[in-house]
Enzyme design. Structure first.
Site, mmCIF file in Angstrom:
data_model
loop_
_atom_site.group_PDB
_atom_site.id
_atom_site.type_symbol
_atom_site.label_atom_id
_atom_site.label_comp_id
_atom_site.label_asym_id
_atom_site.label_seq_id
_atom_site.Cartn_x
_atom_site.Cartn_y
_atom_site.Cartn_z
ATOM 1 N N ASN A 105 60.398 34.904 47.545
ATOM 2 C CA ASN A 105 59.033 35.321 47.920
ATOM 3 C C ASN A 105 58.321 35.706 46.623
ATOM 4 O OD1 ASN A 105 56.692 36.425 48.975
ATOM 5 N ND2 ASN A 105 57.649 38.409 49.426
ATOM 6 N N HIS A 509 16.229 39.237 52.420
ATOM 7 C CA HIS A 509 16.356 38.715 51.047
ATOM 8 C C HIS A 509 17.124 37.402 51.022
ATOM 9 C CE1 HIS A 509 14.626 42.494 49.758
ATOM 10 N NE2 HIS A 509 15.500 43.102 50.550
#
Ligand code: AGP
Length: 613
Positions: A105, A509
């Site tokens: 891992n 915006h």
């Protein structure tokens, strides 16, 4: 992230390994595999997809006796980083001789260079993975001492790893090692279990050893010998797990996510219990290990985390500035670790992480410690790397969170951050009376959440109206802005609807260009400062045909009047209201994903704990 399991003991390994992998499924994965050492043979099975596919394949290809006769082995669930999810790329990977098998891992960052060198020596590779390169590297160093071969190989590796290795040449042992990715050893009677996290060990024992970075362990059925990569013995404590196997079950719910959503009142009581002082009007957070004098020294609070933990940090920022008059800022952990942050010994760095294993947040902790800051962890997993490396901090006590979509950890993080703000505030201008009132507010949170959970049916019906949409906007102001971000993240994660969270004032915006008839806008219009402005923003969306789901304060008719659908939250302090509001959005996201038939507990492409960059 990938999940690793290893077993050595009296039993047949396949059933134990498969059960362990099942417990790690929640970490997210795309393929699985296992290697068994049985009577001097190394037997490997790999499969794309679910652990069930691997089980079916092993049961089909292997004699039934293999599931009953004693053996030992290693297993893996893969979350693809190098090479697509194919059977060839699934773990375990073997070395050139075929005698050594490894599960891994993490990410070997210099694997290409290592591969090139090994290919020049005649090695041939069958997969696209970095892990197969490590297997070959170990094999190339194997002169009859597997432990030494693994050490020699790991000295050449750059990157992160949690590994388990077996060799036919040295039967009766498994080598496990870690750097960056977690490895836990389960100590039971006549058997030892290796795993990426404790949930795969609970069925066997509650006695565990957490490996630290650059630890390597020689594991047999009756003994664990831990050393560093220079073969120097190191001593690691045996810890006692506080949780049991039952905690990792669904308890009759359809999904871990909905189970964990409904566990929140109790989890919040656990997170709050014994931590409020109604006499002083403050919070008792002994894990901080700070005196009021220490707290008074703190000139700034920097909150670091990723994903949902970043969002709870944003609420913490509001609370610390509001209650404690102390500058606070939130930093995305991956940015923090690389931007050479300006922090010093009077700055408190709060590392927020449910799993306590998130690679970027862990690196941010190490960077902050490097800079001499006052570093604390806010974690849920006991004994996790961030909790151990910060050495001080606060546990959430939310119990194991299995569903990839974080719910109870988020609300418990916020509750603890409110208590930290209260404690900091009382070391400054926040009066005893104000403190007592706010502490009462925190104490009321579990009951407020229960009231929202009682709306589950209503929210499920509302979700019907939104489940077919492909886009959605969440808007809010003040402390509700991070809640809007979190609501959008929950919906994205489990329903795959493209949801965006915005500060309500931001729409004009740009994002408002995306508003068209029928587009869902989930507006957090609780009765808090700025509500009127939010109602104005809602009108702008309605004018362009949006369908508005309003999260409002119960009985607020003015707000209700502008909404198409409403979810009512009991009236409370704006900072407190963030928690019941978040729970309403968790239920909304859950029901939409349920209606869309999504894989709720293991959404595609996601991992519960992100242990690589
Ligand atoms: C949240 O639902 C996600 N699973 C993800 O954003 C998560 O919050 C993030 O990866 C951080 O995880 P941590 O809290 O364990 O560090």
């Amino acid at each position: 992230m990938c999940g690793i399991v290893g077993y050595i003991g009296k039993a047949a390994a396949p059933p134990v390994l498969i059960q362990g992998l099942r417990r790690l499924e929640y970490r997210g994965y795309d393929s699985a595999g296992m290697a068994i050492v049985e009577n001097d043979a190394l037997i490997v099975a790999r499969a794309v997809g679910k652990v069930a596919n691997l089980t079916d394949k092993a049961k089909h290809d292997w004699p039934a006796s293999r599931f009953h006769q004693p053996s030992y082995g290693i297993a893996h669930t893969r979350w693809a980083t190098h090479g697509s999810p194919t059977e060839n790329n699934a773990h375990p990977h073997l070395d050139a001789s075929g005698n050594i098998a490894i599960v891994h891992n993490g990410i070997i960052e210099n694997y290409r260079a290592l591969r090139g060198r090994l290919e020049a020596q005649g090695h041939r590779f069958f997969s696209d993975t970095d892990t197969e390169v490590l297997a070959h590297l170990i094999g190339s160093h194997d002169k009859g001492d597997l432990f030494q071969a693994v050490c020699d190989a790991l000295h050449q590796v750059e990157g992160t790893f949690g590994i388990a290795v077996v060799s036919l040449r040295e039967p009766g042992k498994i080598i496990a090692a870690r750097r960056g990715s977690p490895i836990v050893l389960g100590i039971a009677d006549g058997e030892t279990i290796i795993a990426s996290d404790a949930s795969a060990i609970l069925a066997h024992t509650q006695r565990v050893i957490y490996l630290d970075d650059n630890d390597i362990a020689i594991v047999t059925a009756n003994q664990v010998d831990i050393r560093d990569l220079h073969n120097v013995p190191v001593n690691r404590e045996i810890a006692q797990l506080e949780i049991d196997a039952a905690a990792a079950e669904k308890g009759g719910h359809a999904h871990f996510m909905i189970k964990e959503i409904f566990e929140q009142p109790d989890c919040l009581r656990n997170a709050i219990r014994g931590r409020l002082d109604f006499h002083l009007g403050s919070a008792v957070l002994s894990g901080m290990g700070t005196s009021p004098r220490d707290l008074a020294e703190i000139q700034r609070v920097v909150l670091v985390g990723c994903g949902t933990s970043l969002h709870s940090g944003l609420i913490g920022e509001y609370a610390i500035e509001d209650l404690a008059d102390t500058p606070a800022e939130v930093q995305q952990a991956a940015e923090f670790r690389y931007r050479n942050p300006i922090i010093g010994h009077r700055d408190l760095v709060l590392a927020i992480s449910q799993s306590g294993e998130t690679a970027d947040t862990l690196a941010a902790v190490r960077e902050a410690k490097q800079k001499g800051s006052f570093v604390m962890g806010l974690c849920n997993v006991v004994g996790s790397t961030i909790a151990r490396e910060t050495g001080r901090g606060i546990y959430l006590h939310a119990g194991p969170e299995i569903s990839v979509a974080s719910t109870k950890a988020f609300t418990c993080q916020v509750a603890v951050l409110l208590m930290i703000a209260l404690k900091l505030g009382r070391a400054r201008r926040f009066s005893r009376q104000e403190g007592i009132e706010f502490a009462r507010g925190i104490e009321s949170i579990p009951a407020l959440v229960e009231e929202v959970l009682a709306l589950d049916g209503t929210i499920a019906r509302i979700a019907e109206h939104y489940a077919t949409q492909q886009h959605a906007f969440f808007i809010g102001r003040g402390p509700m802005y991070p809640v809007a971000l979190e609501g959008a993240l929950k919906l994205k994660e489990i329903s795959y609807i493209h949801a965006e969270g915005y500060h309500a004032a931001e729409l004009k915006h740009g994002p408002i260009a995306l508003i068209e008839p029928g587009i869902p806008v989930i507006a957090l219009a609780n009765d808090i400062p700025g509500k009127d402005k939010t109602l104005g923003n809602i009108e702008e969306c309605k004018a362009r045909g949006a369908r508005i789901l309003g999260i409002i304060t119960r009985g607020d008719e003015e707000a209700a009047a502008v909404m198409d659908d409403i979810i009512e939250i009991p009236a409370c302090h704006p900072l407190i209201a963030t928690i019941p509001t978040a729970v309403a959005l968790q239920l909304f996201a859950y029901h939409i994903a349920r209606i869309r038939g999504c894989e709720i507990d293991q959404p595609r492409n996601l991992a519960k704990s992100v242990t690589v960059e």
